[in-house]
Design a protein around this motif. Structure first.
Motif, mmCIF file in Angstrom:
data_model
loop_
_atom_site.group_PDB
_atom_site.id
_atom_site.type_symbol
_atom_site.label_atom_id
_atom_site.label_comp_id
_atom_site.label_asym_id
_atom_site.label_seq_id
_atom_site.Cartn_x
_atom_site.Cartn_y
_atom_site.Cartn_z
ATOM 1 N N HIS A 33 40.574 -23.544 89.635
ATOM 2 C CA HIS A 33 40.951 -22.943 90.917
ATOM 3 C C HIS A 33 41.307 -21.463 90.802
ATOM 4 C CE1 HIS A 33 41.689 -27.269 90.839
ATOM 5 N NE2 HIS A 33 41.328 -27.278 92.112
ATOM 6 N N ALA A 34 42.221 -21.129 89.887
ATOM 7 C CA ALA A 34 42.616 -19.724 89.739
ATOM 8 C C ALA A 34 41.437 -18.872 89.261
ATOM 9 C CB ALA A 34 43.791 -19.600 88.775
ATOM 10 N N GLU A 35 40.589 -19.454 88.416
ATOM 11 C CA GLU A 35 39.409 -18.713 87.944
ATOM 12 C C GLU A 35 38.467 -18.402 89.111
ATOM 13 O OE1 GLU A 35 39.212 -20.602 83.422
ATOM 14 O OE2 GLU A 35 37.837 -21.331 84.972
ATOM 15 N N ILE A 36 38.312 -19.361 90.006
ATOM 16 C CA ILE A 36 37.454 -19.141 91.184
ATOM 17 C C ILE A 36 38.072 -18.078 92.090
ATOM 18 C CG2 ILE A 36 36.504 -20.235 93.258
ATOM 19 C CD1 ILE A 36 36.337 -22.855 91.568
ATOM 20 N N LEU A 37 39.383 -18.140 92.255
ATOM 21 C CA LEU A 37 40.061 -17.126 93.075
ATOM 22 C C LEU A 37 39.955 -15.734 92.459
ATOM 23 C CD1 LEU A 37 43.254 -19.119 94.113
ATOM 24 C CD2 LEU A 37 41.357 -18.460 95.605
ATOM 25 N N GLU A 38 40.010 -15.657 91.132
ATOM 26 C CA GLU A 38 39.835 -14.358 90.462
ATOM 27 C C GLU A 38 38.446 -13.798 90.754
ATOM 28 O OE1 GLU A 38 41.868 -12.396 89.052
ATOM 29 O OE2 GLU A 38 43.589 -13.615 88.443
ATOM 30 N N TYR A 39 37.456 -14.675 90.811
ATOM 31 C CA TYR A 39 36.108 -14.224 91.151
ATOM 32 C C TYR A 39 36.056 -13.741 92.594
ATOM 33 C CZ TYR A 39 31.133 -14.191 92.165
ATOM 34 O OH TYR A 39 29.888 -13.812 92.567
ATOM 35 N N VAL A 40 36.751 -14.434 93.491
ATOM 36 C CA VAL A 40 36.801 -13.996 94.892
ATOM 37 C C VAL A 40 37.329 -12.573 94.983
ATOM 38 C CG1 VAL A 40 37.999 -14.359 97.092
ATOM 39 C CG2 VAL A 40 36.943 -16.302 95.917
ATOM 40 N N LYS A 41 38.307 -12.237 94.160
ATOM 41 C CA LYS A 41 38.864 -10.880 94.182
ATOM 42 C C LYS A 41 37.807 -9.834 93.838
ATOM 43 C CE LYS A 41 43.067 -10.254 92.506
ATOM 44 N NZ LYS A 41 44.275 -10.355 91.625
ATOM 45 N N THR A 42 36.825 -10.210 93.025
ATOM 46 C CA THR A 42 35.780 -9.244 92.653
ATOM 47 C C THR A 42 34.750 -9.059 93.761
ATOM 48 O OG1 THR A 42 34.253 -10.841 91.606
ATOM 49 C CG2 THR A 42 36.040 -9.937 90.233
ATOM 50 N N ILE A 43 34.532 -10.095 94.568
ATOM 51 C CA ILE A 43 33.519 -9.974 95.623
ATOM 52 C C ILE A 43 34.135 -9.546 96.960
ATOM 53 C CG2 ILE A 43 31.976 -11.639 94.515
ATOM 54 C CD1 ILE A 43 32.824 -13.685 96.680
ATOM 55 N N LYS A 239 36.196 -18.312 104.113
ATOM 56 C CA LYS A 239 34.786 -17.899 104.168
ATOM 57 C C LYS A 239 34.290 -17.506 102.779
ATOM 58 C CE LYS A 239 31.681 -14.652 106.543
ATOM 59 N NZ LYS A 239 31.611 -13.538 107.525
ATOM 60 N N ASP A 240 35.109 -16.785 102.028
ATOM 61 C CA ASP A 240 34.732 -16.391 100.663
ATOM 62 C C ASP A 240 34.522 -17.613 99.769
ATOM 63 O OD1 ASP A 240 34.866 -13.662 101.231
ATOM 64 O OD2 ASP A 240 36.952 -13.482 100.580
ATOM 65 N N LEU A 241 35.466 -18.552 99.826
ATOM 66 C CA LEU A 241 35.409 -19.711 98.933
ATOM 67 C C LEU A 241 34.214 -20.625 99.210
ATOM 68 C CD1 LEU A 241 39.192 -20.668 98.706
ATOM 69 C CD2 LEU A 241 37.735 -19.903 96.816
ATOM 70 N N THR A 242 33.696 -20.574 100.427
ATOM 71 C CA THR A 242 32.544 -21.419 100.776
ATOM 72 C C THR A 242 31.249 -20.614 100.852
ATOM 73 O OG1 THR A 242 33.124 -21.154 103.125
ATOM 74 C CG2 THR A 242 33.958 -23.112 102.003
ATOM 75 N N SER A 243 31.279 -19.418 100.282
ATOM 76 C CA SER A 243 30.107 -18.543 100.330
ATOM 77 C C SER A 243 29.075 -18.928 99.265
ATOM 78 C CB SER A 243 30.533 -17.091 100.098
ATOM 79 O OG SER A 243 31.002 -16.916 98.763
ATOM 80 N N PRO A 244 27.810 -18.552 99.450
ATOM 81 C CA PRO A 244 26.790 -18.791 98.427
ATOM 82 C C PRO A 244 27.136 -18.139 97.088
ATOM 83 C CG PRO A 244 25.750 -18.204 100.509
ATOM 84 C CD PRO A 244 27.225 -17.973 100.686
ATOM 85 N N GLN A 245 27.821 -16.976 97.118
ATOM 86 C CA GLN A 245 28.184 -16.296 95.860
ATOM 87 C C GLN A 245 29.139 -17.154 95.035
ATOM 88 O OE1 GLN A 245 28.260 -14.937 99.012
ATOM 89 N NE2 GLN A 245 28.511 -12.703 98.829
#
Length: 267
Positions: A33-43, A239-245
């Protein structure tokens, strides 16, 4: 009267501005979870996201959410959330369904389900939703039979619902975060995907039995309160968490051990 009205209006505006100037605080398990959120911060760098990692067996993220210490959490599936609402006497809101972590059966002592000995000890989570989920997984793999008709999505079961146990399996209930540490003390253990990953296990490769992701009711959720659901930052994070990226990030980084909800078959 007008002066009082303007004072109240000004105070409300100040509070709103302060709220939106502050970081969006999200409590999350470290992996994934935190790893995915860290990726969200980059996009989405414009979303000021403060990730609060929850250590295994630590403070309940739903209690933090209820007390206002965080704005959202990301770690749980819907059956667990419903159980928490009853336990805490609170109502929460789901902002997004993000990914599946298939529940798996692991062992350090045997290499296959068939090799499990008679009387084998099986560690399972002790919370009601994941205990039930574990028993359905054992039934699906032919290790026991349940009295209940239904399925994992709609019917909670306990060991009292076991009608046939040909191997005389011993079901040992343990707190979910502690189960990986118990692997050497039992014949096998059913472990939530996040705790398996944290323990260095690769569910898609190491599990002797693994839930199917299709038609799986245990999607991990972004959860907030009914009041905070209106916060545009929550909507943006959802929206970010459910994005194709993010879906592609999950596929590339977890190799089938974590599966984005996007593209799955649902009931």
């Amino acid at each position: 009267m007008k002066a009082a009205f303007y004072t109240l209006a000004g105070t409300a505006l100040f509070v709103a501005q302060t709220l939106h100037a502050a970081p969006l605080r999200v409590a999350a398990d470290p992996v994934p979870h935190a790893e995915i959120l860290e990726y969200v911060k980059t996009i989405d760098p414009k979303l000021d996201l403060k990730i609060i990692e929850m250590s295994s067996g630590g403070i309940n993220p739903n209690e933090l959410l209820a007390s206002g210490e965080v704005d959202a959490n990301y770690f749980q599936h819907l059956p667990y959330l419903k159980d928490q609402e009853k336990a805490l006497g609170k109502t929460f809101s789901v902002a997004a369904a993000v990914h599946i972590e298939p529940l798996g059966l692991y062992s350090h002592k045997v290499k296959s389900l068939a090799a499990l000995p008679e009387g084998a000890s099986i560690a399972v989570p002790n919370n009601a939703p994941n205990l039930s989920r574990s028993l359905w997984l054992l039934q699906k793999n032919g290790l026991l039979k349940l009295k209940s008709v239904g399925d994992a999505a709609s019917t909670l079961v306990t060991p009292a619902d076991i009608s046939d146990n040909p191997k005389k399996l011993k079901i040992i209930q343990i707190e979910s975060p502690q189960i990986p540490r118990a692997l050497d003390d039992v014949d096998a253990a059913i472990i939530n995907g996040n705790y398996a990953l944290e323990a260095g296990l690769v569910p898609a490769k190491d599990a002797l039995a693994l839930e199917s992701a299709d038609h799986n009711p245990y999607a991990n959720l972004l959860v907030t309160t009914p009041e905070r659901l209106k916060d545009p930052r929550i909507a943006e994070l959802a929206k970010d968490l459910t994005s194709p990226q993010v879906a592609e990030f999950i596929r590339k980084n977890y190799n089938g051990s974590v599966i984005p909800v996007e593209g799955l078959k649902h009931d």
